[in-house]
Design a protein around this motif. Structure first.
Motif, mmCIF file in Angstrom:
data_model
loop_
_atom_site.group_PDB
_atom_site.id
_atom_site.type_symbol
_atom_site.label_atom_id
_atom_site.label_comp_id
_atom_site.label_asym_id
_atom_site.label_seq_id
_atom_site.Cartn_x
_atom_site.Cartn_y
_atom_site.Cartn_z
ATOM 1 N N ALA A 142 0.804 -1.236 0.000
ATOM 2 C CA ALA A 142 0.000 0.000 0.000
ATOM 3 C C ALA A 142 0.832 1.280 0.000
ATOM 4 C CB ALA A 142 -0.961 -0.015 1.191
ATOM 5 N N ASN A 143 2.034 1.242 -0.614
ATOM 6 C CA ASN A 143 2.887 2.433 -0.728
ATOM 7 C C ASN A 143 2.708 3.075 -2.100
ATOM 8 O OD1 ASN A 143 4.214 -0.259 -1.294
ATOM 9 N ND2 ASN A 143 5.473 1.121 -2.528
ATOM 10 N N LEU A 144 3.138 4.332 -2.208
ATOM 11 C CA LEU A 144 3.273 4.925 -3.542
ATOM 12 C C LEU A 144 4.372 4.145 -4.252
ATOM 13 C CD1 LEU A 144 3.224 8.792 -2.938
ATOM 14 C CD2 LEU A 144 1.525 7.437 -4.195
ATOM 15 N N SER A 145 4.220 3.933 -5.545
ATOM 16 C CA SER A 145 5.187 3.164 -6.319
ATOM 17 C C SER A 145 6.603 3.717 -6.111
ATOM 18 C CB SER A 145 4.798 3.260 -7.790
ATOM 19 O OG SER A 145 5.461 2.270 -8.508
ATOM 20 N N GLY A 146 7.553 2.821 -5.800
ATOM 21 C CA GLY A 146 8.944 3.240 -5.610
ATOM 22 C C GLY A 146 9.326 3.505 -4.165
ATOM 23 N N ARG A 147 8.334 3.787 -3.309
ATOM 24 C CA ARG A 147 8.625 4.084 -1.894
ATOM 25 C C ARG A 147 8.752 2.773 -1.101
ATOM 26 N NH1 ARG A 147 9.197 7.971 1.374
ATOM 27 N NH2 ARG A 147 7.176 8.095 2.406
ATOM 28 N N PRO A 148 9.388 2.827 0.080
ATOM 29 C CA PRO A 148 9.436 1.609 0.905
ATOM 30 C C PRO A 148 8.023 1.127 1.243
ATOM 31 C CG PRO A 148 10.942 3.300 1.765
ATOM 32 C CD PRO A 148 10.104 3.959 0.708
ATOM 33 N N SER A 149 7.832 -0.183 1.304
ATOM 34 C CA SER A 149 6.506 -0.725 1.632
ATOM 35 C C SER A 149 6.084 -0.298 3.037
ATOM 36 C CB SER A 149 6.528 -2.249 1.550
ATOM 37 O OG SER A 149 6.754 -2.648 0.230
ATOM 38 N N HIS A 295 11.789 -6.783 10.174
ATOM 39 C CA HIS A 295 10.648 -6.110 10.785
ATOM 40 C C HIS A 295 10.805 -4.585 10.746
ATOM 41 C CE1 HIS A 295 7.276 -5.680 13.557
ATOM 42 N NE2 HIS A 295 8.021 -4.864 14.274
ATOM 43 N N ARG A 296 12.047 -4.098 10.895
ATOM 44 C CA ARG A 296 12.264 -2.659 11.040
ATOM 45 C C ARG A 296 12.738 -1.930 9.795
ATOM 46 N NH1 ARG A 296 15.479 -1.472 16.656
ATOM 47 N NH2 ARG A 296 14.182 -2.786 17.989
ATOM 48 N N LEU A 297 13.214 -2.688 8.792
ATOM 49 C CA LEU A 297 13.947 -2.054 7.690
ATOM 50 C C LEU A 297 13.173 -0.936 6.996
ATOM 51 C CD1 LEU A 297 16.464 -1.966 5.883
ATOM 52 C CD2 LEU A 297 15.361 -3.666 4.427
ATOM 53 N N PHE A 298 11.923 -1.220 6.584
ATOM 54 C CA PHE A 298 11.183 -0.208 5.820
ATOM 55 C C PHE A 298 10.868 1.014 6.674
ATOM 56 C CE2 PHE A 298 9.606 -3.803 2.922
ATOM 57 C CZ PHE A 298 10.595 -3.545 1.994
ATOM 58 N N ASP A 299 10.602 0.778 7.962
ATOM 59 C CA ASP A 299 10.362 1.903 8.864
ATOM 60 C C ASP A 299 11.636 2.746 8.981
ATOM 61 O OD1 ASP A 299 8.722 3.345 10.832
ATOM 62 O OD2 ASP A 299 10.211 2.635 12.254
ATOM 63 N N ALA A 300 12.791 2.068 9.060
ATOM 64 C CA ALA A 300 14.070 2.792 9.159
ATOM 65 C C ALA A 300 14.285 3.654 7.919
ATOM 66 C CB ALA A 300 15.218 1.792 9.316
ATOM 67 N N LEU A 301 13.996 3.108 6.730
ATOM 68 C CA LEU A 301 14.207 3.874 5.488
ATOM 69 C C LEU A 301 13.274 5.084 5.437
ATOM 70 C CD1 LEU A 301 14.687 0.974 2.895
ATOM 71 C CD2 LEU A 301 16.445 2.360 3.993
ATOM 72 N N ARG A 302 12.008 4.881 5.876
ATOM 73 C CA ARG A 302 11.072 6.015 5.918
ATOM 74 C C ARG A 302 11.507 7.049 6.955
ATOM 75 N NH1 ARG A 302 5.666 5.680 3.746
ATOM 76 N NH2 ARG A 302 5.620 3.959 2.261
ATOM 77 N N GLU A 303 12.051 6.553 8.085
ATOM 78 C CA GLU A 303 12.520 7.459 9.138
ATOM 79 C C GLU A 303 13.674 8.343 8.621
ATOM 80 O OE1 GLU A 303 11.183 8.043 12.021
ATOM 81 O OE2 GLU A 303 12.792 9.338 12.803
ATOM 82 N N MET A 304 14.531 7.755 7.782
ATOM 83 C CA MET A 304 15.636 8.535 7.202
ATOM 84 C C MET A 304 15.072 9.706 6.384
ATOM 85 S SD MET A 304 18.402 7.161 8.335
ATOM 86 C CE MET A 304 17.483 6.743 9.801
ATOM 87 N N ARG A 329 15.989 -6.545 -0.385
ATOM 88 C CA ARG A 329 15.314 -5.247 -0.272
ATOM 89 C C ARG A 329 16.318 -4.122 -0.062
ATOM 90 N NH1 ARG A 329 12.487 -9.296 -0.524
ATOM 91 N NH2 ARG A 329 10.237 -9.330 -0.150
ATOM 92 N N LEU A 330 17.277 -4.370 0.861
ATOM 93 C CA LEU A 330 18.280 -3.341 1.139
ATOM 94 C C LEU A 330 19.106 -3.082 -0.122
ATOM 95 C CD1 LEU A 330 19.315 -1.638 3.537
ATOM 96 C CD2 LEU A 330 20.883 -3.498 4.099
ATOM 97 N N GLY A 331 19.467 -4.158 -0.823
ATOM 98 C CA GLY A 331 20.238 -4.033 -2.066
ATOM 99 C C GLY A 331 19.501 -3.203 -3.098
ATOM 100 N N ARG A 332 18.203 -3.468 -3.264
ATOM 101 C CA ARG A 332 17.421 -2.698 -4.246
ATOM 102 C C ARG A 332 17.301 -1.235 -3.819
ATOM 103 N NH1 ARG A 332 15.747 -5.379 -8.303
ATOM 104 N NH2 ARG A 332 16.504 -7.451 -7.994
ATOM 105 N N ALA A 333 17.098 -1.029 -2.513
ATOM 106 C CA ALA A 333 16.986 0.353 -2.017
ATOM 107 C C ALA A 333 18.277 1.126 -2.309
ATOM 108 C CB ALA A 333 16.693 0.344 -0.519
ATOM 109 N N ALA A 334 19.416 0.413 -2.333
ATOM 110 C CA ALA A 334 20.716 1.046 -2.568
ATOM 111 C C ALA A 334 21.141 0.932 -4.025
ATOM 112 C CB ALA A 334 21.765 0.383 -1.680
ATOM 113 N N ALA A 335 20.224 0.504 -4.906
ATOM 114 C CA ALA A 335 20.566 0.221 -6.311
ATOM 115 C C ALA A 335 21.836 -0.659 -6.357
ATOM 116 C CB ALA A 335 20.733 1.509 -7.112
ATOM 117 N N PHE A 336 21.932 -1.600 -5.399
ATOM 118 C CA PHE A 336 23.041 -2.548 -5.276
ATOM 119 C C PHE A 336 24.409 -1.878 -5.152
ATOM 120 C CE2 PHE A 336 19.632 -5.282 -6.685
ATOM 121 C CZ PHE A 336 19.749 -6.310 -5.761
ATOM 122 N N HIS A 337 24.426 -0.700 -4.520
ATOM 123 C CA HIS A 337 25.700 -0.064 -4.190
ATOM 124 C C HIS A 337 26.219 -0.705 -2.895
ATOM 125 C CE1 HIS A 337 28.082 3.947 -3.685
ATOM 126 N NE2 HIS A 337 28.830 2.889 -3.668
#
Ligand code: AMP
Ligand code: MG
Length: 343
Positions: A142-149, A295-304, A329-337
């Motif tokens: 239920a996120n906007l496309s591209g945003r963390p779930s 459990h926390r990853l997407f919340d952490a990314l939104r918190e950033m 998920r973390l890899g995709r969020a970082a474009a695998f950097h």
């Protein structure tokens, strides 16, 4: 449009089911992440999901039901025997299986594919909603496309306010990452997207399991996309994100070097036990182990994003068990950097 947020009482569940049956879109909690649901048999309703999310039309949705008996409305033919065994073991739960698509499901649900993704969720509010609507419910995250779930109703509200009529607030999602997507149309079964049900848990039931190569790297040019969602830049925070893997001491050294060399608002994402390695720095805990990290990853990314952080440095975890889904998920969020600090 006014977006109403309601606790999952009898009256609000009835109202949500009515909205679904009127061809509207409702956000609801599941054990993986929050879903954005519509009647999977109603083409106009399903199109509203794509509009609300700003989702590309070639990214298919998952169809949610509450019992294996209902699967004949969604798939063509019989479930393969191995899929029945997986269903016995892991449904209801965070496993999505891909079957041949049945005719009652409009092609916009599957983005024109002749296959369909099906899941039986375990979350009681998700189940109550599907049962009250008496329809299979098509729902992506239920996120906007591209945003963390979204893993809380607040996350959904931040993205969907004014775009949908109703959000059912069922508290924090349990798993925190989207379901495992598994193609079960032939053997060996193939993990297209890792999640809470790990490759080992699948192999325990059916003996052999393949994991799509694109799970831990970006797609190559011209590569056929097995799971269309993998194509898009996903889960991305607004700031830049670098992941550092390797021996714990070297990881901390490398992160501190990069941190000190970076201007602007910056933050380190680290496992609880490693926070002490970054004294005096801006750090955010990812929890004590890979399960808490999921459990926390997407919340952490939104918190950033909420803190206006422009440079994020994250520790990696081993891509094993639930760690595979976390690193995907973390890899995709970082474009695998991903930087290798060495062993
Ligand atoms: P979301 O719930 O937002 O993560 O979206 C559902 C994801 O499930 C999509 O992005 C796809 O990657 C995957 N999916 C859904 N249907 C299919 C299908 N028929 N074949 C392969 N992957 C699918
Ligand atoms: Mg999604």
């Amino acid at each position: 449009m006014i977006t109403k947020m309601s606790a999952p009482c009898a009256a609000s569940m009835k109202e949500a089911a009515q909205l679904i049956n009127q061809g509207e879109v409702v956000a609801f909690p599941t054990e993986t992440v929050y879903g954005l649901g519509a009647d999977a048999t109603n083409e106009e309703a399903v199109k509203k999901i794509f509009i609300a999310k700003g989702r590309p039309g070639d990214n298919p949705l998952i169809v949610h039901i509450t019992s294996v008996d209902q699967i004949q409305t969604v798939i063509r033919g019989e479930m393969p025997v191995w899929a029945k065994k997986l269903a016995d073991a892991y449904w209801p739960g965070p496993l999505t299986m891909i079957f041949d698509k049945g005719d009652r499901i409009p092609s916009c649900v599957t983005a024109g594919l002749d296959s369909v993704a099906v899941r039986i969720p375990s979350h009681k509010d998700a189940r109550n909603l599907i049962d009250a609507a008496q329809k299979p419910i098509a729902a992506p995250s239920a996120n906007l496309s591209g945003r963390p779930s979204p893993t809380t109703a607040r996350h959904v509200f931040d993205d969907m306010n004014g775009r949908i009529p109703m959000i059912i607030d069922g508290g924090e999602s349990d798993v925190g990452l989207e379901s495992t997507v598994l193609d079960v149309r032939s053997l060996p079964v193939k993990v297209l997207r890792p999640g809470g049900i790990t490759p080992k848990m699948i192999a325990d039931i059916v003996g052999e399991v393949e994991v799509a190569g694109s799970v831990m790297r970006p797609l190559k040019e011209g590569e056929t996309v097995l799971s269309p969602g993998m194509k898009y830049k996903h889960y991305a925070p607004e700031g830049s994100l670098v992941i550092v893997k390797g021996n714990q001491k070297k990881v901390a050294e490398a992160i501190l070097n990069m941190y000190d060399a970076t201007e602007g608002e910056k933050c380190i994402l680290a496992l609880e036990g490693n926070l002490k390695n970054y004294p005096g720095k801006n750090v955010f805990s990812l929890g004590k182990d890979p399960k808490e990290m999921a459990h926390r990853l997407f919340d952490a990314l939104r918190e950033m994003d909420a803190r206006g952080v422009s440079a994020i440095f994250s520790e990696a975890v081993d891509a094993e068990g639930i760690g595979l889904a976390v690193m995907n998920r973390l890899g995709r969020a970082a474009a695998f950097h991903i930087v290798d600090a060495g062993e």
